[in-house]
Scaffold this motif. Structure first.
Motif, PDB file in Angstrom:
ATOM      1  N   THR A 332      -9.523   8.923 144.588  1.00  0.00           N
ATOM      2  CA  THR A 332     -10.829   9.094 143.958  1.00  0.00           C
ATOM      3  C   THR A 332     -11.713   9.891 144.910  1.00  0.00           C
ATOM      4  OG1 THR A 332     -10.545   6.987 142.824  1.00  0.00           O
ATOM      5  CG2 THR A 332     -12.770   7.885 142.894  1.00  0.00           C
ATOM      6  N   TRP A 333     -11.921  11.170 144.599  1.00  0.00           N
ATOM      7  CA  TRP A 333     -12.603  12.093 145.507  1.00  0.00           C
ATOM      8  C   TRP A 333     -14.072  12.227 145.145  1.00  0.00           C
ATOM      9  CZ3 TRP A 333      -8.878  12.760 148.890  1.00  0.00           C
ATOM     10  CH2 TRP A 333      -7.549  12.859 148.459  1.00  0.00           C
ATOM     11  N   VAL A 334     -14.913  12.443 146.160  1.00  0.00           N
ATOM     12  CA  VAL A 334     -16.342  12.647 145.927  1.00  0.00           C
ATOM     13  C   VAL A 334     -16.915  13.460 147.082  1.00  0.00           C
ATOM     14  CG1 VAL A 334     -16.899  10.425 147.029  1.00  0.00           C
ATOM     15  CG2 VAL A 334     -18.547  11.471 145.486  1.00  0.00           C
ATOM     16  N   LEU A 335     -17.804  14.396 146.753  1.00  0.00           N
ATOM     17  CA  LEU A 335     -18.466  15.230 147.762  1.00  0.00           C
ATOM     18  C   LEU A 335     -19.922  14.845 147.988  1.00  0.00           C
ATOM     19  CD1 LEU A 335     -17.026  18.732 146.785  1.00  0.00           C
ATOM     20  CD2 LEU A 335     -16.664  17.558 148.966  1.00  0.00           C
ATOM     21  N   SER A 336     -20.586  14.326 146.970  1.00  0.00           N
ATOM     22  CA  SER A 336     -21.993  13.940 147.085  1.00  0.00           C
ATOM     23  C   SER A 336     -22.264  12.790 146.136  1.00  0.00           C
ATOM     24  CB  SER A 336     -22.930  15.105 146.738  1.00  0.00           C
ATOM     25  OG  SER A 336     -23.028  16.043 147.782  1.00  0.00           O
ATOM     26  N   ASN A 337     -23.323  12.040 146.419  1.00  0.00           N
ATOM     27  CA  ASN A 337     -23.809  11.025 145.494  1.00  0.00           C
ATOM     28  C   ASN A 337     -25.287  10.770 145.771  1.00  0.00           C
ATOM     29  OD1 ASN A 337     -24.008   9.135 147.664  1.00  0.00           O
ATOM     30  ND2 ASN A 337     -21.892   8.465 147.336  1.00  0.00           N
ATOM     31  N   HIS A 338     -25.837   9.760 145.116  1.00  0.00           N
ATOM     32  CA  HIS A 338     -27.277   9.515 145.200  1.00  0.00           C
ATOM     33  C   HIS A 338     -27.703   8.893 146.527  1.00  0.00           C
ATOM     34  CE1 HIS A 338     -25.553   5.680 144.122  1.00  0.00           C
ATOM     35  NE2 HIS A 338     -26.700   5.081 144.401  1.00  0.00           N
ATOM     36  N   ASP A 339     -26.748   8.554 147.397  1.00  0.00           N
ATOM     37  CA  ASP A 339     -27.057   7.933 148.682  1.00  0.00           C
ATOM     38  C   ASP A 339     -26.868   8.868 149.872  1.00  0.00           C
ATOM     39  OD1 ASP A 339     -27.799   5.377 147.787  1.00  0.00           O
ATOM     40  OD2 ASP A 339     -25.721   4.682 147.730  1.00  0.00           O
ATOM     41  N   PRO A 368      -4.838  15.905 143.299  1.00  0.00           N
ATOM     42  CA  PRO A 368      -4.432  14.909 142.299  1.00  0.00           C
ATOM     43  C   PRO A 368      -5.374  13.721 142.309  1.00  0.00           C
ATOM     44  CG  PRO A 368      -2.979  14.826 144.201  1.00  0.00           C
ATOM     45  CD  PRO A 368      -3.859  16.019 144.391  1.00  0.00           C
ATOM     46  N   GLY A 369      -5.525  13.084 141.145  1.00  0.00           N
ATOM     47  CA  GLY A 369      -6.381  11.911 141.042  1.00  0.00           C
ATOM     48  C   GLY A 369      -7.656  12.202 140.286  1.00  0.00           C
ATOM     49  N   CYS A 370      -8.662  11.395 140.572  1.00  0.00           N
ATOM     50  CA  CYS A 370      -9.939  11.431 139.858  1.00  0.00           C
ATOM     51  C   CYS A 370     -11.011  12.032 140.757  1.00  0.00           C
ATOM     52  CB  CYS A 370     -10.310  10.004 139.453  1.00  0.00           C
ATOM     53  SG  CYS A 370     -11.840   9.847 138.515  1.00  0.00           S
ATOM     54  N   ALA A 371     -11.898  12.842 140.188  1.00  0.00           N
ATOM     55  CA  ALA A 371     -12.996  13.455 140.945  1.00  0.00           C
ATOM     56  C   ALA A 371     -14.329  13.022 140.355  1.00  0.00           C
ATOM     57  CB  ALA A 371     -12.889  14.975 140.910  1.00  0.00           C
ATOM     58  N   TYR A 372     -15.266  12.703 141.227  1.00  0.00           N
ATOM     59  CA  TYR A 372     -16.625  12.344 140.819  1.00  0.00           C
ATOM     60  C   TYR A 372     -17.581  13.437 141.267  1.00  0.00           C
ATOM     61  CZ  TYR A 372     -15.430   7.573 139.401  1.00  0.00           C
ATOM     62  OH  TYR A 372     -14.915   6.476 138.737  1.00  0.00           O
ATOM     63  N   LEU A 373     -18.350  13.968 140.329  1.00  0.00           N
ATOM     64  CA  LEU A 373     -19.372  14.970 140.612  1.00  0.00           C
ATOM     65  C   LEU A 373     -20.732  14.304 140.581  1.00  0.00           C
ATOM     66  CD1 LEU A 373     -18.175  17.804 138.168  1.00  0.00           C
ATOM     67  CD2 LEU A 373     -17.306  17.256 140.459  1.00  0.00           C
ATOM     68  N   LEU A 470      -2.097  20.645 136.684  1.00  0.00           N
ATOM     69  CA  LEU A 470      -3.218  19.744 136.963  1.00  0.00           C
ATOM     70  C   LEU A 470      -3.369  18.667 135.894  1.00  0.00           C
ATOM     71  CD1 LEU A 470      -5.941  22.305 138.154  1.00  0.00           C
ATOM     72  CD2 LEU A 470      -4.281  21.034 139.525  1.00  0.00           C
ATOM     73  N   THR A 471      -2.620  18.783 134.834  1.00  0.00           N
ATOM     74  CA  THR A 471      -2.662  17.795 133.753  1.00  0.00           C
ATOM     75  C   THR A 471      -1.496  16.844 133.965  1.00  0.00           C
ATOM     76  OG1 THR A 471      -3.543  19.500 132.296  1.00  0.00           O
ATOM     77  CG2 THR A 471      -2.772  17.475 131.264  1.00  0.00           C
ATOM     78  N   ILE A 472      -1.740  15.814 134.732  1.00  0.00           N
ATOM     79  CA  ILE A 472      -0.680  14.891 135.113  1.00  0.00           C
ATOM     80  C   ILE A 472      -0.711  13.681 134.188  1.00  0.00           C
ATOM     81  CG2 ILE A 472       0.303  13.520 136.987  1.00  0.00           C
ATOM     82  CD1 ILE A 472       0.273  16.543 137.470  1.00  0.00           C
ATOM     83  N   GLU A 473       0.396  13.395 133.572  1.00  0.00           N
ATOM     84  CA  GLU A 473       0.453  12.286 132.620  1.00  0.00           C
ATOM     85  C   GLU A 473       0.607  10.950 133.344  1.00  0.00           C
ATOM     86  OE1 GLU A 473       3.472  12.943 129.762  1.00  0.00           O
ATOM     87  OE2 GLU A 473       2.591  14.793 128.986  1.00  0.00           O
ATOM     88  N   ASP A 474      -0.199   9.999 132.936  1.00  0.00           N
ATOM     89  CA  ASP A 474      -0.095   8.589 133.316  1.00  0.00           C
ATOM     90  C   ASP A 474      -0.380   8.292 134.787  1.00  0.00           C
ATOM     91  OD1 ASP A 474       2.663   8.019 131.041  1.00  0.00           O
ATOM     92  OD2 ASP A 474       0.526   7.962 130.713  1.00  0.00           O
ATOM     93  N   THR A 475       0.279   8.967 135.726  1.00  0.00           N
ATOM     94  CA  THR A 475       0.180   8.508 137.109  1.00  0.00           C
ATOM     95  C   THR A 475      -1.122   8.926 137.771  1.00  0.00           C
ATOM     96  OG1 THR A 475       1.246  10.479 138.002  1.00  0.00           O
ATOM     97  CG2 THR A 475       2.677   8.648 137.342  1.00  0.00           C
ATOM     98  N   GLY A 476      -1.593  10.147 137.493  1.00  0.00           N
ATOM     99  CA  GLY A 476      -2.804  10.612 138.150  1.00  0.00           C
ATOM    100  C   GLY A 476      -2.594  10.956 139.610  1.00  0.00           C
TER     101      GLY A 476
END
Length: 553
Positions: A332-339, A368-373, A470-476
């Protein structure tokens, strides 16, 4: 409430969260529908087509519950109602219904470590006697010293100063954040039952998941022992966060809470999920929050904290992928957030910071995985560093001089003057002022400009959603293979499962000179225009590009 209007976009896609792109909405600063200067739920609803067209899969909404707003809504007075500045429950239902119609999912913030001091439970606790059932919902203790005049231990608030406040009858209560945010006693069964019911309340309204605030914090060590160091010793206790053990964070018993929550999430259709805002001293301890009997995700803050170098990012990515393989869950990747300060500014501010931020976006979205913008990063917004002190509202600023307000300035949507279309036409109000230099960064100004950061994000997100590698089924988790590269350069391939599908190659140039990229395939998107040298394509400094080529071997 109609079941149809709140159903997730696809009840059959239970693994959507494994490779999703989630857009964080700081509700107060996203879009203002009624002209009062604060963003609201109807403002979000109005702008949902923008987010759909951007190419994200889900929204994470910061707290919108009833609150005195001492800490931007993270001081909750009623977990089952909407604060009037954001709207009401009918507005929420309409917003989530529209989101689902557009194929967008909704993740909401849950704040279980503490309540507001205006919460009915805490009001009752202050009115009750020491040792009462009302006080047992929180962490009240007698003080030390001859007359109880000293705090019960040496714990410090994350916002600075002591973590204890004394009440008129002489007892003290714990608040790891602001005094207006008393910590709950999660060893009390009543607290656990209450939050399980709160989860069901929002799941019944159709939410697709929860971001758990301070997910590492609910259980405190038995006996509330001293840390053994304070700010007077040279550095605050918060300096140990993510680097050492604290008796009020990451206690083993916190996992019992999530093992009780997971069956609740699993009992609803459509892949309802939870992501932890958790800090732990090692990646291995962080990985314990994730699994088939606990939470689905935990943010990789090491990625956010990586320095601008190939070695730093390489190490962070390798560690995160190794841990994800062990627990069978996506990174679960992230570059910035509200903090945190916006990464444009963290990477150097000005043109340098923007170039690096654009490159980092392509790096993150190729993993691979989930990204939060975080809202506004798709516009290349910098941190606002010159807000007048009298307008700052972060409680940490009042206690330490440090502030998170600079990344919470309302978004610029259109127009030449602040607040840039944040509210209805003609409205000149916003709860924090936007810089006068942001006209060129607005959504309207960047739309259609192929060189803009907004169009870069749109292009990358649409490729990510469609490209077979980049479209990975099920596993992420997918396949990532590092390629040999010169010093200061990262290069890797993503390969689809289907034979014959093209590979995607991501190359990032952290070095101090352009690099040749002729052998990587055809460029499909780049954070900066590729140059030419002796007829060969060159990737500039502080830039990234995606290439497509046939699978090798």
């Amino acid at each position: 409430m109609s079941t149809a209007s709140t159903a997730p976009p696809s009840d059959t896609d239970a693994n959507w969260w494994r490779s999703a792109v989630v857009y964080q909405v700081y509700v107060r600063s996203f879009a203002d529908s009624d002209g009062d200067g604060s963003g609201d739920l109807n403002g979000i609803r109005d702008r949902l087509p923008y987010l759909r067209d951007l190419g994200v899969d889900a929204l994470w909404l910061t707290p919108f519950y009833r609150s005195p707003m001492v800490d931007g809504g993270y001081d909750v007075a009623d977990y089952r109602d909407i604060d009037p500045i954001f709207g009401n429950l009918a507005d929420f239902d309409a917003m989530i219904g529209t989101a689902h119609t557009l194929g967008l999912r909704i993740i909401v913030d849950i704040v279980p470590n503490h309540t507001s001091d205006a919460h009915p439970w805490f009001v009752e606790a202050l009115a009750a006697a020491p040792g009462s059932v009302e006080r047992e919902r929180y962490l009240f203790r007698d003080g030390r010293g001859e007359n109880g005049e000293l705090p019960p231990n040496d714990w410090e608030s994350i916002f600075g100063g002591p973590a204890w406040t004394r009440v008129p009858d002489g007892q003290w209560y714990l608040h790891l954040f602001d005094p207006a945010q008393p910590d709950l006693n999660w060893r009390n069964p009543e607290v656990r039952t209450e939050f399980e019911d709160i989860l069901r309340f929002w799941l019944d309204r159709g939410v697709d998941g929860f971001r758990i605030d301070v997910a590492h914090g609910m259980i405190k060590a038995e006996g509330l022992p001293d840390v053994g160091r304070t700010s007077a010793d040279g550095s605050p206790q918060i300096a140990l966060l993510g680097r050492g053990r604290l008796p009020y964070f990451d206690q083993d018993e916190v996992h019992d809470i999530y093992r009780a929550w997971r069956p609740i999430l699993d009992s609803y259709p459509g892949g309802r999920m939870a992501v932890a805002e958790a800090w732990a001293e090692t990646p291995q301890r962080l990985a314990r929050y994730i699994g088939p009997d606990e939470l689905h995700q935990a943010f990789s803050f090491d990625f956010l904290d990586a320095t601008w170098s190939a070695d730093s990012f390489h190490k962070v990515i390798d560690t995160a992928l190794a841990e994800s393989t062990i627990v069978g869950a996506p990174t679960t990747w992230v570059l910035s957030n509200h903090d945190k300060p916006r990464h444009v500014t963290r990477y150097g501010d000005g043109p340098v910071g923007l170039r690096r931020a654009r490159a980092a976006a392509l790096l993150m979205l190729a993993l691979p995985g989930c990204a939060y913008l975080y809202q506004g990063e798709e516009l290349g917004l910098p941190e606002v560093l010159d807000l007048p002190d009298e307008l700052r509202q972060d409680p940490a600023f009042l206690r330490t001089g440090q502030t998170r307000d600079g990344c919470r300035v309302p978004l610029p949507w259109s127009g030449d003057l602040p607040p840039y279309g944040f509210g209805p036409q003609g409205c000149e109000s916003s709860w924090l002022p936007a810089p006068t230099t942001w006209a060129k960064l607005s959504v309207a100004a960047q739309t259609g400009d192929p060189a803009s950061t907004l169009e870069l994000y749109r292009a990358a997100l649409h490729i990510r959603r469609a490209h077979p590698a980049l479209t990975i089924e099920d596993t992420g988790t997918g396949s990532l293979t590092w390629l040999p590269a010169e010093p200061g350069v990262l290069a890797f391939t993503r390969t689809a499962d289907a034979p014959g599908s093209p590979e995607l190659v991501c190359v990032v140039n952290f070095s101090d000179a352009p690099i040749q990229v002729a052998g990587y395939g055809n460029s499909i998107v780049a954070s900066a225009p590729l140059g030419q040298q002796d007829g060969e394509p060159m990737l500039p400094v502080d830039a990234a590009a995606w290439f497509e080529r046939p699978q090798l071997g």
